[in-house]
Design a protein around this motif. Structure first.
Motif, PDB file in Angstrom:
ATOM      1  N   UNK A 344       0.703  -1.214   0.126  1.00 25.05           N
ATOM      2  CA  UNK A 344      -0.067  -0.040   0.001  1.00 25.05           C
ATOM      3  C   UNK A 344       0.843   1.388  -0.043  1.00 25.05           C
ATOM      4  N   UNK A 345       1.999   1.214  -0.144  1.00 24.72           N
ATOM      5  CA  UNK A 345       3.108   2.407  -0.522  1.00 24.72           C
ATOM      6  C   UNK A 345       3.722   2.699   0.566  1.00 24.72           C
ATOM      7  N   UNK A 346       3.638   2.253   1.858  1.00 26.69           N
ATOM      8  CA  UNK A 346       4.383   2.565   2.865  1.00 26.69           C
ATOM      9  C   UNK A 346       5.750   2.348   2.469  1.00 26.69           C
ATOM     10  N   UNK A 347       6.962   3.145   2.958  1.00 23.93           N
ATOM     11  CA  UNK A 347       8.335   2.900   2.897  1.00 23.93           C
ATOM     12  C   UNK A 347       8.573   1.572   3.302  1.00 23.93           C
ATOM     13  N   UNK A 348       9.731   1.093   2.748  1.00 24.55           N
ATOM     14  CA  UNK A 348      10.448  -0.095   3.296  1.00 24.55           C
ATOM     15  C   UNK A 348      10.571  -0.429   4.727  1.00 24.55           C
ATOM     16  N   UNK A 349      11.208   0.842   5.213  1.00 26.74           N
ATOM     17  CA  UNK A 349      11.573   0.846   6.554  1.00 26.74           C
ATOM     18  C   UNK A 349      10.531   0.950   7.700  1.00 26.74           C
ATOM     19  N   UNK A 350       9.397   1.494   7.132  1.00 27.40           N
ATOM     20  CA  UNK A 350       8.302   1.823   7.820  1.00 27.40           C
ATOM     21  C   UNK A 350       7.463   0.363   7.834  1.00 27.40           C
ATOM     22  N   UNK A 351       7.576  -0.162   6.681  1.00 31.73           N
ATOM     23  CA  UNK A 351       6.656  -1.526   6.595  1.00 31.73           C
ATOM     24  C   UNK A 351       7.434  -2.543   7.419  1.00 31.73           C
ATOM     25  N   UNK A 352       8.782  -2.627   7.432  1.00 32.98           N
ATOM     26  CA  UNK A 352       9.344  -3.550   8.398  1.00 32.98           C
ATOM     27  C   UNK A 352       9.249  -3.095   9.714  1.00 32.98           C
ATOM     28  N   UNK A 353       9.375  -1.868  10.172  1.00 33.81           N
ATOM     29  CA  UNK A 353       8.852  -1.638  11.388  1.00 33.81           C
ATOM     30  C   UNK A 353       7.532  -1.857  11.969  1.00 33.81           C
ATOM     31  N   UNK A 354       6.561  -1.756  11.167  1.00 29.01           N
ATOM     32  CA  UNK A 354       5.091  -2.276  11.465  1.00 29.01           C
ATOM     33  C   UNK A 354       4.972  -3.916  11.473  1.00 29.01           C
ATOM     34  N   UNK A 355       5.598  -4.511  10.675  1.00 32.97           N
ATOM     35  CA  UNK A 355       5.661  -6.156  10.641  1.00 32.97           C
ATOM     36  C   UNK A 355       6.443  -6.419  12.063  1.00 32.97           C
ATOM     37  N   UNK A 356       7.355  -5.733  12.365  1.00 34.65           N
ATOM     38  CA  UNK A 356       8.158  -6.308  13.625  1.00 34.65           C
ATOM     39  C   UNK A 356       7.254  -6.100  14.680  1.00 34.65           C
ATOM     40  N   UNK A 357       6.609  -4.934  14.908  1.00 34.01           N
ATOM     41  CA  UNK A 357       5.624  -4.590  16.137  1.00 34.01           C
ATOM     42  C   UNK A 357       4.332  -5.374  15.952  1.00 34.01           C
ATOM     43  N   UNK A 358       3.768  -5.756  14.931  1.00 35.17           N
ATOM     44  CA  UNK A 358       2.721  -6.644  14.998  1.00 35.17           C
ATOM     45  C   UNK A 358       3.018  -8.017  15.216  1.00 35.17           C
ATOM     46  N   UNK A 359       4.382  -8.356  15.042  1.00 38.13           N
ATOM     47  CA  UNK A 359       4.747  -9.820  15.157  1.00 38.13           C
ATOM     48  C   UNK A 359       4.833 -10.180  16.808  1.00 38.13           C
ATOM     49  N   UNK A 360       4.781  -9.230  17.564  1.00 33.40           N
ATOM     50  CA  UNK A 360       4.799  -9.390  19.199  1.00 33.40           C
ATOM     51  C   UNK A 360       3.615  -9.987  19.565  1.00 33.40           C
ATOM     52  N   UNK A 361       3.760 -11.061  20.442  1.00 33.97           N
ATOM     53  CA  UNK A 361       2.291 -11.703  20.921  1.00 33.97           C
ATOM     54  C   UNK A 361       2.120 -11.227  22.427  1.00 33.97           C
ATOM     55  N   UNK A 362       3.347 -11.486  23.245  1.00 30.20           N
ATOM     56  CA  UNK A 362       3.303 -10.974  24.444  1.00 30.20           C
ATOM     57  C   UNK A 362       2.233 -11.530  25.165  1.00 30.20           C
ATOM     58  N   UNK A 363       1.840 -10.900  26.286  1.00 34.75           N
ATOM     59  CA  UNK A 363       0.983 -11.616  27.282  1.00 34.75           C
ATOM     60  C   UNK A 363      -0.564 -11.553  26.905  1.00 34.75           C
TER      61      UNK A 363
END
Length: 422
Positions: A344-363
């Motif tokens: 959807x046009x997000x820069x690669x760096x922001x896309x990677x950051x979003x994927x990294x944050x969304x990947x956390x499951x936590x408590x």
């Protein structure tokens, strides 16, 4: 234990929790980890996985079984108040300009991990060490799919706040996608529980009631609270009665979403979104944040740690299953959300950051797993495998996120742009 004994023991528990969380936090900050991750690990260390194993007598004295309901109540209050504060930082207007990106990231963050979880569930169903014998294939698929789809929404929110991203487009996009993902996962869980208990009304109440409450909060409650915000702005301060009224509103919203089986944090989060911005929101944050972050929120992590037994993971087969689940979790959530954001046009760096944050499951993962274990949908073996996955995906979030930010700053020869800055 008598109420007097419980109250005396509670003060010891709180002192112990604060000391351990501070010690672990000090060590983890030097490893580049977020405070929220250190508190999750501290909670596990204070539970049967370490303290209960090394010093069972001390563990039983500090955390007797009779005190768990008290700890649980404090934990829920702390988590709900914190999510209310996160809602105060949530910029609804900012997300409107990136609605397509948020929807795409959320859809990818649900569909891909759910599909992979479903395939794993089909393979593992029938193993008495993993699923209860009364669980059907459809129930196993729905439950494991929901577990794989969930995001550590409170952790994601706290990492975003700690990194100074709450009012940026990146932080808002991640929060919006995470909130939708978790709401969908809880609705799927409601379907599982409804089918398991033979009560379809549970699912209808969760899905229909949740949608109705969200619509009411955003479309009706926000406008109703605007005159209150203007009065506070005119007076220059929030009075005691007004502060109490806001706390009552938060508790009522948390109760309502908990009662319809979606979970209290979403009601508190929506209450925060409904509060008018300006003097009212700023004063609420100033009054509430220090106590919530320093005292109440760590109790939530400790309560979840008391119910976690990492030592149950043993044997080559269980280790292989754990590795498979972790690989599917990272591919289904992190990679899929990254590609969706980029598409959807997000820069690669922001896309990677979003994927990294969304990947956390936590408590949040531990919460849904405890519900499944309590309802006898899953067995302790699968519970342990999923806990390990939750810890691994959460521990990798902050280092990867910081590496992405540092790489972008180095590549540009300048500090990170506002979307990724402090």
């Amino acid at each position: 234990m008598s109420p007097q004994d419980l109250s005396v023991r509670l003060f010891l528990q709180l002192a112990f929790i604060l000391l351990v969380c501070q010690a672990v936090g000090w060590a983890f900050r030097r490893l580049g980890q977020s405070q929220v991750v250190s508190e999750m690990v501290a909670g596990v260390l204070m539970g049967p996985s370490l303290l209960g194993w090394l010093a069972p007598a001390a563990s039983a004295y500090i955390f007797p079984a009779e005190s768990k309901p008290v700890i649980y109540a404090i934990a829920q209050i702390g988590l709900s108040l914190y999510m209310f504060l996160v809602g105060l930082e949530f910029d609804v207007d900012l997300i409107r300009g990136r609605l397509r990106s948020a929807a795409s990231v959320s859809f990818a963050g649900i569909l891909a991990p759910f599909g992979l979880g479903a395939l794993i569930a089909l393979e593992l169903h029938g193993d008495p060490a993993l699923f209860s014998s009364s669980v059907t294939k459809a129930q196993a698929v729905l439950f494991l799919g929901a577990c794989m789809s969930i995001t550590a929404f409170p952790m994601l929110a706290r990492i975003i706040v700690e990194q100074g991203l709450a009012r940026t487009s990146l932080g808002t996009l991640a929060l919006a996608a995470g909130a939708v993902d978790d709401a969908a996962a809880w609705c799927v869980l409601a379907l599982v529980l409804a089918s398991f208990q033979g009560a379809p009304g549970i699912a209808l109440l969760a899905i229909g009631g949740g949608a109705a409450f969200a619509a009411f909060t955003l479309l009706a409650l926000r406008p109703l609270l605007r005159p209150f915000g203007r009065r506070v702005e005119a007076r220059g301060h929030l009075g005691g009665m007004g502060f109490t009224a806001v706390l009552g509103l938060v508790m009522a919203c948390a109760w309502l979403t908990d009662a319809i089986r979606i979970y209290a944090v979403f009601g508190a989060f929506l209450a925060g979104i409904a509060i008018p911005r300006g003097r009212l929101a700023e004063e609420l944050k100033t009054r509430m944040m220090p106590l919530v972050k320093s005292l109440l929120l760590p109790v939530f992590f400790v309560y979840s740690g008391l119910n976690t037994r990492i030592g149950l993971l043993s044997g080559l087969r269980m280790a292989g299953i754990a590795a498979l689940v972790l690989l599917a979790a990272v591919a289904g959530k992190g990679v899929a959300c990254t590609l969706a954001a980029r598409w959807h046009g997000e820069p690669w760096r922001e896309s990677l950051a979003i994927g990294t944050l969304m990947n956390a499951r936590g408590l949040m993962e531990l919460i849904i797993l405890n519900i499944g274990l309590e309802a006898r949908v899953i067995q302790p073996g699968l519970f342990t495998v999923m806990v390990l996955m939750a810890m691994a995906t959460t521990l990798m979030a902050t280092p990867l996120f910081n590496a992405i930010r540092a790489g972008g700053a180095a590549g540009a020869g300048a500090p990170a742009p506002a979307g990724l800055g402090e």
